[in-house]
Design an enzyme around this catalytic site. Sequence first.
Site, PDB file in Angstrom:
ATOM      1  N   PRO A  16       0.825  -1.215   0.000  1.00  0.00           N
ATOM      2  CA  PRO A  16       0.000   0.000   0.000  1.00  0.00           C
ATOM      3  C   PRO A  16       0.855   1.258   0.000  1.00  0.00           C
ATOM      4  CG  PRO A  16       0.053  -0.978   2.184  1.00  0.00           C
ATOM      5  CD  PRO A  16       0.743  -1.948   1.271  1.00  0.00           C
ATOM      6  N   ALA A  18       0.067   5.536  -0.019  1.00  0.00           N
ATOM      7  CA  ALA A  18      -0.910   6.626  -0.032  1.00  0.00           C
ATOM      8  C   ALA A  18      -0.728   7.471  -1.291  1.00  0.00           C
ATOM      9  CB  ALA A  18      -0.744   7.496   1.206  1.00  0.00           C
ATOM     10  N   GLN A  70      -6.177  -1.939   4.297  1.00  0.00           N
ATOM     11  CA  GLN A  70      -5.213  -1.562   5.334  1.00  0.00           C
ATOM     12  C   GLN A  70      -5.773  -0.418   6.174  1.00  0.00           C
ATOM     13  OE1 GLN A  70      -1.319   0.660   5.041  1.00  0.00           O
ATOM     14  NE2 GLN A  70      -0.517  -1.392   5.384  1.00  0.00           N
ATOM     15  N   CYS A 102       3.983   2.862   8.795  1.00  0.00           N
ATOM     16  CA  CYS A 102       4.035   4.157   8.119  1.00  0.00           C
ATOM     17  C   CYS A 102       4.935   5.122   8.894  1.00  0.00           C
ATOM     18  CB  CYS A 102       2.647   4.755   7.972  1.00  0.00           C
ATOM     19  SG  CYS A 102       2.656   6.382   7.154  1.00  0.00           S
ATOM     20  N   LYS A 141       1.525  -4.943   9.212  1.00  0.00           N
ATOM     21  CA  LYS A 141       2.689  -4.400   8.496  1.00  0.00           C
ATOM     22  C   LYS A 141       3.570  -3.663   9.493  1.00  0.00           C
ATOM     23  CE  LYS A 141       5.118  -2.662   4.927  1.00  0.00           C
ATOM     24  NZ  LYS A 141       4.507  -1.811   3.886  1.00  0.00           N
ATOM     25  N   GLY A 203      10.741  -4.157   0.519  1.00  0.00           N
ATOM     26  CA  GLY A 203      11.845  -3.204   0.487  1.00  0.00           C
ATOM     27  C   GLY A 203      12.861  -3.509  -0.592  1.00  0.00           C
ATOM     28  N   ASP A 204      13.072  -2.529  -1.492  1.00  0.00           N
ATOM     29  CA  ASP A 204      14.119  -2.594  -2.521  1.00  0.00           C
ATOM     30  C   ASP A 204      13.904  -3.679  -3.566  1.00  0.00           C
ATOM     31  OD1 ASP A 204      15.220  -0.493  -1.197  1.00  0.00           O
ATOM     32  OD2 ASP A 204      17.034  -1.523  -0.527  1.00  0.00           O
ATOM     33  N   ARG A 227       7.215   0.843  -4.320  1.00  0.00           N
ATOM     34  CA  ARG A 227       7.816   1.806  -5.245  1.00  0.00           C
ATOM     35  C   ARG A 227       8.276   1.161  -6.550  1.00  0.00           C
ATOM     36  NH1 ARG A 227      12.562   4.218  -2.383  1.00  0.00           N
ATOM     37  NH2 ARG A 227      12.553   2.190  -1.320  1.00  0.00           N
TER      38      ARG A 227
END
Length: 331
Positions: A16, A18, A70, A102, A141, A203-204, A227
Site C-alpha cells: 500500500p 498513499a 489496510q 508508516c 505491516k 523493500g528494494d 515503489r
Amino acid sequence: MNIGNFHIENKLMLAPMAGVTDLAFRIICKEMGVGLTVTEMVSVKGIYYKDKKTDSLTTIDPRERPVSLQIFGSEPDIMAHVARENLNDRKDIDLIDINMGCPAPKIVKNGDGSALMKDPKLAARLIKSVVDASNKPVTVKIRKGWDKDSINGVEIAKIAEDSGAAAVTVHARTRDMFYSGEADWDYIASVKCALKIPVIGNGDIFKAQDALLMMERTGCDGVAIGRGAMGNPWIFRQINQLLEGKNPDKPSPAEVLETSIRHMNMVCEFKGERIGVREMRKQLAWYIKGMKNSNEIKNRINTMEDKNEIESLLKEYLQNLIEDDNLQEAL
C-alpha cells in the site's frame, strides 16, 4: 500462499502507498498478475465517524480481488468497533491489514503507524482487539524498528503472531530511515526464523530478479512491492514469468503508453476529470521515465487540465517513438 484460511494464488502483493495504490492502479496490477492487492491506508477514525473522503478509499472493485483493506489507528476499542461493525459485513474485503509501519510525521505524531512499535503492550492489545472482532484474517505491516537504537521488529512480529495475526509484512528499514538507504533483507530472514505464520518481505524490489533474490536470501513466504511498481505494474507479470522458469518480457512502448492512457481514464472515471488529471501527472511521469524526450512530455502534461488533450499528446508521442525506431532500423 495461505494467509489464515484464505488462499492467494501466488507470492506477490502490492504494497500500500498513499496517493498511489488507488482503485485504478490496483485493477491494473491485478491484471498484471499480483496475487493480493492492498488499499491505501485508511483511518479507522475516518470510518468510525463516516468521513466521506475516507469512505471513498474503501471502495473495492471485483476486478482487483482478492484485496486487503489496510487500516491505521492506535485506539484498540475503535479499531475493534470498526472491524466488527463496519468491515465484517463487507463481502468485497478479503483481509484486514493493520499499519504499524508508516513513517509519515502526520501519522506518527498521533501515535499511529510505526509509532506503535515503540509501545509493544499497546501494539499487542490493538492487534488482539482487531483479531477478536474480525471475521476475516488479520495481518500486520511493521518496520525493522523505530531507529537504530530501537530494533524490535522480531519482538513486534512475535507479538503479532501471539495476538492472532495471520501474517506479518516486514519493511526492512527503521522508521527514521523512511525510504532511504538499503533495506536490511537479513532482518527479514530473522523475522522469518522467529515465526510460524507467513512472513512477507518488503523493500528494494525494483526489478523482477530482486523478488526471487529476496525470497532466496530470506526464506520469506512472499514479497510486497511498492515503489518498484510505480509506473511499472509489469513487474508482477515478470516475477511470475521468472517463477515459472520463463524469460520475463519487457513491455513495448505501445503497451506502456496504452496502459498509462487507460489508467488515466479509469482514474478520471472514478474521481472526476479535474482530480484525476492532477493525480495522474506523477503517475504518467513514472510510466514514461527513461523514454526518449520524456522530460519534455512530462513538462507539457503538467500544464494540461484536459484528459483528452493528454491522451492526444501521449498517442502522438508514441507515434514519434515508433517512427524514430523505424528510422534507426533503416539506417
